[in-house]
Design a protein around this motif. Structure first.
Motif, PDB file in Angstrom:
ATOM      1  N   ALA A  30      -8.056  29.493  63.227  1.00 27.80           N
ATOM      2  CA  ALA A  30      -7.543  28.145  62.972  1.00 27.80           C
ATOM      3  C   ALA A  30      -6.814  28.082  61.632  1.00 27.80           C
ATOM      4  O   ALA A  30      -5.787  27.397  61.508  1.00 27.80           O
ATOM      5  N   VAL A  31      -7.325  28.804  60.634  1.00 26.39           N
ATOM      6  CA  VAL A  31      -6.673  28.838  59.319  1.00 26.39           C
ATOM      7  C   VAL A  31      -5.283  29.455  59.428  1.00 26.39           C
ATOM      8  O   VAL A  31      -4.312  28.949  58.834  1.00 26.39           O
ATOM      9  N   VAL A  32      -5.156  30.532  60.184  1.00 28.48           N
ATOM     10  CA  VAL A  32      -3.863  31.185  60.366  1.00 28.48           C
ATOM     11  C   VAL A  32      -2.874  30.234  61.032  1.00 28.48           C
ATOM     12  O   VAL A  32      -1.717  30.117  60.604  1.00 28.48           O
ATOM     13  N   LEU A  33      -3.320  29.531  62.070  1.00 28.59           N
ATOM     14  CA  LEU A  33      -2.444  28.566  62.739  1.00 28.59           C
ATOM     15  C   LEU A  33      -2.069  27.423  61.802  1.00 28.59           C
ATOM     16  O   LEU A  33      -0.931  26.938  61.813  1.00 28.59           O
ATOM     17  N   PHE A  34      -3.020  26.999  60.998  1.00 25.77           N
ATOM     18  CA  PHE A  34      -2.753  25.931  60.028  1.00 25.77           C
ATOM     19  C   PHE A  34      -1.675  26.379  59.036  1.00 25.77           C
ATOM     20  O   PHE A  34      -0.784  25.612  58.681  1.00 25.77           O
ATOM     21  N   CYS A  35      -1.765  27.635  58.593  1.00 25.01           N
ATOM     22  CA  CYS A  35      -0.762  28.173  57.673  1.00 25.01           C
ATOM     23  C   CYS A  35       0.610  28.255  58.336  1.00 25.01           C
ATOM     24  O   CYS A  35       1.631  27.967  57.701  1.00 25.01           O
ATOM     25  N   CYS A  36       0.642  28.649  59.601  1.00 21.00           N
ATOM     26  CA  CYS A  36       1.910  28.718  60.331  1.00 21.00           C
ATOM     27  C   CYS A  36       2.517  27.328  60.494  1.00 21.00           C
ATOM     28  O   CYS A  36       3.740  27.169  60.505  1.00 21.00           O
ATOM     29  N   LYS A  37       1.661  26.347  60.626  1.00 25.82           N
ATOM     30  CA  LYS A  37       2.124  24.961  60.785  1.00 25.82           C
ATOM     31  C   LYS A  37       2.631  24.398  59.462  1.00 25.82           C
ATOM     32  O   LYS A  37       3.508  23.538  59.427  1.00 25.82           O
ATOM     33  N   HIS A  38       2.061  24.898  58.365  1.00 24.17           N
ATOM     34  CA  HIS A  38       2.467  24.465  57.026  1.00 24.17           C
ATOM     35  C   HIS A  38       2.845  25.710  56.216  1.00 24.17           C
ATOM     36  O   HIS A  38       2.055  26.193  55.391  1.00 24.17           O
ATOM     37  N   PRO A  39       4.054  26.247  56.438  1.00 23.56           N
ATOM     38  CA  PRO A  39       4.420  27.550  55.847  1.00 23.56           C
ATOM     39  C   PRO A  39       4.686  27.533  54.350  1.00 23.56           C
ATOM     40  O   PRO A  39       4.849  28.595  53.759  1.00 23.56           O
ATOM     41  N   PHE A  40       4.729  26.361  53.713  1.00 21.79           N
ATOM     42  CA  PHE A  40       4.982  26.277  52.278  1.00 21.79           C
ATOM     43  C   PHE A  40       6.330  26.930  51.975  1.00 21.79           C
ATOM     44  O   PHE A  40       6.394  28.100  51.601  1.00 21.79           O
ATOM     45  N   PRO A  41       7.432  26.196  52.138  1.00 14.78           N
ATOM     46  CA  PRO A  41       8.779  26.773  52.033  1.00 14.78           C
ATOM     47  C   PRO A  41       9.056  27.466  50.717  1.00 14.78           C
ATOM     48  O   PRO A  41       8.498  27.107  49.668  1.00 14.78           O
TER      49      PRO A  41
END
Length: 340
Positions: free
Chosen positions: A250-261
């Motif tokens: 879930a953390v990985v998906l959360f990071c993909c959803k919020h990639p921090f440009p």
């Protein structure tokens, strides 16, 4: 994969995952420096177990079967063997406790053979046990490369890997047949392959999973943590909690959803974050831990919880500094070579 997911390079780089690598590295250091002998330290141990799971999952997430694996396998082999040779030397000169442990065995020759076999089969590297991750990842890449070249479907590989994970849970947690600290469980087969395959599955179903709202993913993260604590309460300490696999995914998906440009990332941070930065820090941290232990023993300081935290903090800071220096040296030499 039908989504527009394109990995972690160039303008599409997922900096949130890069930053989380550093958090995961801190978790690894915590596992190797802070003993789970109290409520808070035990909770920290449980939470830190997400770290290696996370590293394997993102390795699977960024795995591309269409790219040649030979350069990556060659690179990992060189990194593992070079670092392993250095740690053998450090063991011989007394920085790490490997030689002392080996010489205390009743049959040194037999013990050495057992260590070599355990390393080659289960990735347990006696001179520096944290290096098992590098060798396990190397084996996983080789296995995936061979299976893909043989035309084995992803579904078959994933089914086998998840079956291995189920077997691990049954024999380790429910039956207690295998001790959670056994080298077999911390290996390419029972740890690396299942977690790597989960990363591959996340990539395959990316377009379906990424549509989940951030709050839903946050709930999965919290739920995974609670499941991990429940596993500890029922089965005791474990090397790999199912709850942490859920939370890490879930953390990985959360990071993909919020990639921090990249536009919001500091230039220096963009230079030092990433796989190679944390890999170097990971490779050197065990030597730093051993050096800190030598200094503590020479000063006759008690191995208290506070002292363990000091060693943890010193190891994180020194390892990251050493990694940053290595990156700067590597980049400088590369620029010089390109200029010439």
């Amino acid at each position: 994969m039908s989504s527009a997911y394109s990995g972690s390079s160039g303008n599409n780089r997922i900096y949130s995952i890069d930053y989380l690598r550093i958090v995961a590295f801190c978790g690894v250091v915590a596992l190797h420096t802070i003993k789970p002998d109290g409520e808070l330290s035990t909770l920290l141990n449980i939470l830190s177990r997400f770290s290696v799971i996370f590293f394997f999952i993102i390795a699977g997430l960024f795995y591309n079967e269409h790219r040649p694996l030979r350069p990556r396998i060659r690179s990992l082999s060189m990194i593992g063997c070079t670092t392993g040779a250095i740690y053998c030397v450090l063991g011989i000169i007394g920085v790490t406790p490997w030689i002392q442990s080996l010489l205390s065995a009743e049959d040194i020759g037999a013990e050495l053979v057992d260590q070599i076999v355990s390393w080659l089969v289960w990735n347990s590297f006696a001179p520096a046990y944290p290096l098992w991750f590098v060798f396990a990842l190397l084996y996983v890449y080789i296995v995936y490369g061979v299976l893909n070249s043989c035309g084995v479907p992803k579904a078959a590989i994933a089914s086998f890997s998840l079956g291995v994970l189920v077997a691990r849970v049954i024999f380790c947690e429910f039956l207690g047949t295998i001790d959670f600290q056994d080298a077999i469980l911390r290996s390419w087969l029972f740890f690396g392959l299942p977690c790597f395959s989960i990363g591959v599955l996340l990539k395959h179903f990316y377009s379906r999973l990424i549509i989940h709202k951030s709050m839903v993913l946050a709930i999965y993260i919290v739920m995974g943590i609670f499941i991990s604590v429940g596993e500890y309460c029922i089965f005791g300490l474990q090397e790999c909690y199912i709850g942490q696999i859920i939370a890490s995914s879930a953390v990985v998906l959360f990071c993909c959803k919020h990639p921090f440009p990249a536009s919001r990332s500091n230039g220096l941070l963009r230079k030092v974050v990433g796989g190679r930065f944390c890999l170097i820090a990971y490779l050197v941290h065990y030597a730093v831990v051993c050096a800190c232990d030598i200094i503590r023993d020479s000063l006759e300081l008690a191995d208290t919880g506070f002292m363990q935290f000091v060693v943890f903090l010193a190891t994180v800071i020194l390892s990251l500094i050493i990694a940053a220096l290595f990156i700067c040296i590597i980049d400088h030499r590369r620029k010089v070579t390109q200029t010439c």
